[in-house]
Design a protein around this motif. Structure first.
Motif, PDB file in Angstrom:
ATOM      1  N   ARG A  79       0.895  -1.207   0.051  1.00 19.97           N
ATOM      2  CA  ARG A  79       0.229  -0.003   0.017  1.00 19.97           C
ATOM      3  C   ARG A  79       0.862   1.346   0.160  1.00 19.97           C
ATOM      4  NH1 ARG A  79      -3.315   2.765   4.152  1.00 19.97           N
ATOM      5  NH2 ARG A  79      -5.010   3.862   3.058  1.00 19.97           N
ATOM      6  N   GLU A  80       2.049   1.231   0.727  1.00 15.69           N
ATOM      7  CA  GLU A  80       2.930   2.265   0.881  1.00 15.69           C
ATOM      8  C   GLU A  80       3.222   2.570  -0.473  1.00 15.69           C
ATOM      9  OE1 GLU A  80       5.720   2.757   3.912  1.00 15.69           O
ATOM     10  OE2 GLU A  80       4.278   1.742   5.470  1.00 15.69           O
ATOM     11  N   MET A  81       3.878   1.484  -1.134  1.00 17.87           N
ATOM     12  CA  MET A  81       4.435   1.610  -2.607  1.00 17.87           C
ATOM     13  C   MET A  81       3.507   2.173  -3.421  1.00 17.87           C
ATOM     14  SD  MET A  81       6.797   0.749  -4.695  1.00 17.87           S
ATOM     15  CE  MET A  81       8.018  -0.386  -4.141  1.00 17.87           C
ATOM     16  N   ALA A  82       2.183   1.755  -3.338  1.00 11.91           N
ATOM     17  CA  ALA A  82       1.234   2.443  -4.552  1.00 11.91           C
ATOM     18  C   ALA A  82       1.018   4.104  -4.245  1.00 11.91           C
ATOM     19  CB  ALA A  82      -0.005   1.888  -4.132  1.00 11.91           C
ATOM     20  N   LEU A  83       1.432   4.403  -2.937  1.00 15.28           N
ATOM     21  CA  LEU A  83       1.316   5.913  -2.776  1.00 15.28           C
ATOM     22  C   LEU A  83       2.654   6.581  -3.387  1.00 15.28           C
ATOM     23  CD1 LEU A  83       0.077   6.032   0.582  1.00 15.28           C
ATOM     24  CD2 LEU A  83      -1.211   6.578  -1.045  1.00 15.28           C
ATOM     25  N   ALA A  84       3.920   5.768  -3.524  1.00 14.85           N
ATOM     26  CA  ALA A  84       5.078   6.012  -3.919  1.00 14.85           C
ATOM     27  C   ALA A  84       5.357   5.997  -5.564  1.00 14.85           C
ATOM     28  CB  ALA A  84       6.161   5.451  -3.117  1.00 14.85           C
ATOM     29  N   VAL A  85       4.713   4.891  -5.936  1.00 17.95           N
ATOM     30  CA  VAL A  85       4.925   4.565  -7.410  1.00 17.95           C
ATOM     31  C   VAL A  85       3.625   4.095  -7.887  1.00 17.95           C
ATOM     32  CG1 VAL A  85       6.301   3.042  -9.223  1.00 17.95           C
ATOM     33  CG2 VAL A  85       7.330   3.741  -6.632  1.00 17.95           C
ATOM     34  N   GLY A  86       3.357   4.469  -9.297  1.00 15.15           N
ATOM     35  CA  GLY A  86       2.072   4.274  -9.812  1.00 15.15           C
ATOM     36  C   GLY A  86       2.586   3.739 -11.284  1.00 15.15           C
ATOM     37  N   LEU A 105     -11.919   6.637  -9.721  1.00 13.61           N
ATOM     38  CA  LEU A 105     -11.636   6.528  -8.332  1.00 13.61           C
ATOM     39  C   LEU A 105     -10.991   5.381  -7.890  1.00 13.61           C
ATOM     40  CD1 LEU A 105     -15.229   7.478  -7.206  1.00 13.61           C
ATOM     41  CD2 LEU A 105     -12.974   8.573  -6.455  1.00 13.61           C
ATOM     42  N   ILE A 106     -10.608   4.317  -8.703  1.00 16.40           N
ATOM     43  CA  ILE A 106      -9.721   3.424  -8.089  1.00 16.40           C
ATOM     44  C   ILE A 106      -8.273   3.846  -8.041  1.00 16.40           C
ATOM     45  CG2 ILE A 106      -8.407   1.230  -9.293  1.00 16.40           C
ATOM     46  CD1 ILE A 106     -11.023   0.570 -10.675  1.00 16.40           C
ATOM     47  N   GLY A 107      -7.979   4.905  -8.709  1.00 17.42           N
ATOM     48  CA  GLY A 107      -6.761   5.424  -8.546  1.00 17.42           C
ATOM     49  C   GLY A 107      -6.502   6.226  -6.981  1.00 17.42           C
ATOM     50  N   ARG A 108      -7.687   6.359  -6.356  1.00 20.46           N
ATOM     51  CA  ARG A 108      -7.589   7.075  -5.041  1.00 20.46           C
ATOM     52  C   ARG A 108      -7.425   5.770  -3.843  1.00 20.46           C
ATOM     53  NH1 ARG A 108      -5.703  11.006  -4.565  1.00 20.46           N
ATOM     54  NH2 ARG A 108      -6.428  11.362  -2.442  1.00 20.46           N
ATOM     55  N   HIS A 109      -7.735   4.466  -4.310  1.00 24.68           N
ATOM     56  CA  HIS A 109      -7.751   3.451  -3.453  1.00 24.68           C
ATOM     57  C   HIS A 109      -6.554   3.616  -2.334  1.00 24.68           C
ATOM     58  CE1 HIS A 109     -11.028   0.728  -5.569  1.00 24.68           C
ATOM     59  NE2 HIS A 109     -11.458   1.899  -5.173  1.00 24.68           N
ATOM     60  N   PRO A 110      -5.347   3.619  -2.740  1.00 26.16           N
ATOM     61  CA  PRO A 110      -4.310   3.699  -2.000  1.00 26.16           C
ATOM     62  C   PRO A 110      -4.470   4.987  -0.971  1.00 26.16           C
ATOM     63  CG  PRO A 110      -3.349   3.529  -3.918  1.00 26.16           C
ATOM     64  CD  PRO A 110      -4.861   3.853  -4.176  1.00 26.16           C
ATOM     65  N   HIS A 111      -5.093   5.868  -1.096  1.00 22.45           N
ATOM     66  CA  HIS A 111      -5.243   7.015  -0.037  1.00 22.45           C
ATOM     67  C   HIS A 111      -6.412   6.925   0.771  1.00 22.45           C
ATOM     68  CE1 HIS A 111      -2.449   9.567  -2.703  1.00 22.45           C
ATOM     69  NE2 HIS A 111      -3.024   9.036  -3.737  1.00 22.45           N
ATOM     70  N   VAL A 112      -7.272   5.620   0.454  1.00 22.13           N
ATOM     71  CA  VAL A 112      -8.508   5.428   1.514  1.00 22.13           C
ATOM     72  C   VAL A 112      -8.294   4.380   2.374  1.00 22.13           C
ATOM     73  CG1 VAL A 112     -10.968   4.739   1.352  1.00 22.13           C
ATOM     74  CG2 VAL A 112     -10.010   6.166  -0.425  1.00 22.13           C
ATOM     75  N   ASP A 113      -8.568   4.799   3.652  1.00 23.38           N
ATOM     76  CA  ASP A 113      -8.195   3.659   4.770  1.00 23.38           C
ATOM     77  C   ASP A 113      -9.221   2.477   4.586  1.00 23.38           C
ATOM     78  OD1 ASP A 113      -6.428   5.284   5.947  1.00 23.38           O
ATOM     79  OD2 ASP A 113      -8.003   6.139   7.299  1.00 23.38           O
TER      80      ASP A 113
END
Length: 261
Positions: A79-86, A105-113
């Motif tokens: 999950r942290e990787m998805a916030l760093a690298v896409g 909105l799938i792109g926002r999933h790493p940002h959603v708890d």
């Protein structure tokens, strides 16, 4: 964005090697990227552009090491990787029905708890990214009704909504007409100017010369060349890369390469 030591690159490849059965595509690639850089990856079909990009995010077997912000990708929680690298892959998998806005909105999933829905802010970001690729009026459309070019622009909007520090883009311009090619390149050029790192595979050396700070040439037999676009993208290298003679054509606003028939 936190202030980081400039000596720590966003993305670093250390002796990265990628192989397929019977052939070594990339041998001992050493490359540091960003921040605030666009790196174009060029090579013939099958030269290893997609394989190298997938290896940079740990999705393809390889040897050597890849580091993101000084940390090996093997040590990053996913999950942290998805916030760093896409990663924007070549093909988009539409296995499930959905609307354009739902897909963005799938792109926002790493940002959603976990166990929470997207917020109004997430929806606003997704809508803004759709607007940036000209899809505002299609938010409610079923993705299965989109053309190939519209679907590609939706994929671009989705990774923009993800908003990683490092963008790995595998042929982001495929199926796009000239207008939308330029619009997408300008979008990612702008992301780089705002501190992100962009690594993208392209087929047009002229567009690479216009929009990229650096170029990575993959020759498909393990050999590679990396450096500033002004130095790496020249007639000799492009001729060797594609196996056809080319001529560099320059004008005040830029340059391109034309095959000599």
């Amino acid at each position: 964005m936190s202030i980081r030591a400039q000596s720590v690159p966003d993305l670093e490849c250390l002796k990265l090697s990628v192989r397929v059965p019977g052939r070594e595509l990339v041998r001992d690639l050493n490359m540091s990227c960003g921040p605030s850089k666009v790196i174009a990856v060029l090579g013939r079909n099958g030269a290893g552009k997609s394989s190298a990009l997938h290896a940079m995010v740990g999705l393809r077997p390889s040897t050597g090491e890849v580091r993101v912000r000084g940390r090996s990708i093997a040590d990053w929680p996913r999950r942290e990787m998805a916030l760093a690298v896409g990663l924007l892959p070549q093909a988009s998998d539409d296995s499930f029905p959905g609307t354009v806005i739902e897909t963005a909105l799938i792109g926002r999933h790493p940002h959603v708890d976990f166990w929470r829905w997207e917020s109004d802010l997430d929806k606003a970001i997704a809508s803004r990214c759709l607007a940036s690729v000209g899809l505002s009026e299609m938010e409610g459309r079923d993705i299965r009704s989109l053309s190939g070019g519209e679907r590609r622009r939706l994929a671009v909007a989705t990774i923009l909504a993800q908003d990683p520090q490092v963008y790995l883009l595998d042929e982001p311009l495929q199926q796009l007409d000239l207008q939308h090619q330029l619009e997408v390149l300008r979008l990612f050029r702008s992301r780089a100017e705002h501190g992100h790192t962009v690594v993208m595979s392209l087929h047009d050396a002229g567009l690479a010369a216009r929009f990229a700070d650096e170029a990575l040439l993959l020759f498909g037999d393990g050999r590679w060349r990396h450096g500033p676009s002004d130095e790496v993208l020249n007639q000799e290298n492009i001729t060797a890369l594609y196996g056809v003679p080319v001529r560099e054509v320059c004008w005040p606003e830029g340059r391109t390469f034309v095959a000599v028939c």
